[in-house]
Scaffold this motif. Structure first.
Motif, PDB file in Angstrom:
ATOM      1  N   ARG A  35       0.839  -1.190   0.000  1.00 21.78           N
ATOM      2  CA  ARG A  35       0.000   0.000   0.000  1.00 21.78           C
ATOM      3  C   ARG A  35       0.878   1.246   0.000  1.00 21.78           C
ATOM      4  NH1 ARG A  35      -2.631  -0.460   6.095  1.00 21.78           N
ATOM      5  NH2 ARG A  35      -0.699  -0.047   7.281  1.00 21.78           N
ATOM      6  N   GLN A  36       0.285   2.307  -0.506  1.00 24.50           N
ATOM      7  CA  GLN A  36       0.990   3.584  -0.560  1.00 24.50           C
ATOM      8  C   GLN A  36       0.042   4.689  -0.160  1.00 24.50           C
ATOM      9  OE1 GLN A  36       2.881   4.443  -4.320  1.00 24.50           O
ATOM     10  NE2 GLN A  36       4.267   5.926  -3.370  1.00 24.50           N
ATOM     11  N   GLU A  41       6.078   6.358   0.971  1.00 28.76           N
ATOM     12  CA  GLU A  41       6.585   5.313   0.099  1.00 28.76           C
ATOM     13  C   GLU A  41       5.669   4.095   0.151  1.00 28.76           C
ATOM     14  OE1 GLU A  41      11.376   6.283   0.307  1.00 28.76           O
ATOM     15  OE2 GLU A  41      10.602   4.366   0.988  1.00 28.76           O
ATOM     16  N   ARG A  42       5.723   3.291  -0.903  1.00 26.88           N
ATOM     17  CA  ARG A  42       4.955   2.061  -0.918  1.00 26.88           C
ATOM     18  C   ARG A  42       5.499   1.124   0.158  1.00 26.88           C
ATOM     19  NH1 ARG A  42       3.682  -0.674  -6.668  1.00 26.88           N
ATOM     20  NH2 ARG A  42       3.187   1.542  -6.984  1.00 26.88           N
ATOM     21  N   GLU A  43       4.593   0.528   0.922  1.00 22.78           N
ATOM     22  CA  GLU A  43       5.028  -0.342   2.003  1.00 22.78           C
ATOM     23  C   GLU A  43       4.380  -1.710   1.903  1.00 22.78           C
ATOM     24  OE1 GLU A  43       3.869   0.829   5.929  1.00 22.78           O
ATOM     25  OE2 GLU A  43       1.744   0.994   5.418  1.00 22.78           O
ATOM     26  N   ALA A  89      -5.024   4.279   1.870  1.00 22.09           N
ATOM     27  CA  ALA A  89      -3.910   4.178   0.931  1.00 22.09           C
ATOM     28  C   ALA A  89      -4.417   3.585  -0.373  1.00 22.09           C
ATOM     29  CB  ALA A  89      -2.798   3.294   1.499  1.00 22.09           C
TER      30      ALA A  89
END
Length: 119
Positions: A35-36, A41-43, A89
């Motif tokens: 998710r972002q 940042e995308r995590e 997100a």
């Protein structure tokens, strides 16, 4: 190869959603959800082998989110319960044929689906 994600939407705090991602084009050995959030940042959120073992979750979603898949139609799912505003997100599905780092060029990505949790 194509990953088509769906299921996002607007939900109130404490509510639930189930994200889906249909995978086509080749068999995958591992799949995941990322998710972002805006400005972030995308995590990593969760991952699993296609066999259903080796499931992993980021600490913030443990006990609330469940990753799963249906072999019959090559679909992966992310069940999200007890949603919080910080879960807001764009959620992305990802898949790989072999185990390895998710952020390398051997990972296939879906287009993302927006989840908004309102308080």
């Amino acid at each position: 190869v194509q990953l088509q994600a769906s299921g996002g939407g607007l939900v109130q705090v404490g509510g639930s959603l189930r994200l889906s991602c249909v995978a086509s084009g080749r068999p995958f050995g591992y799949y995941a959800w990322f998710r972002q959030a805006p400005g972030m940042e995308r995590e990593f959120v969760a991952s699993s082998s296609w066999r259903g073992d080796k499931k992993e979750y980021t600490d913030s979603v443990k006990g609330r989110f469940t990753i799963s898949r249906d072999n019959r139609d090559n679909t992966m799912y992310l069940r999200m319960n007890s949603l919080k505003p910080e879960d807001t997100a764009v959620y992305y599905c990802a898949a790989r044929t072999e185990r390895g780092p998710w952020r390398d060029s051997n990972t296939y990505w879906g287009q993302g689906t927006l989840v908004t949790v309102s308080s």
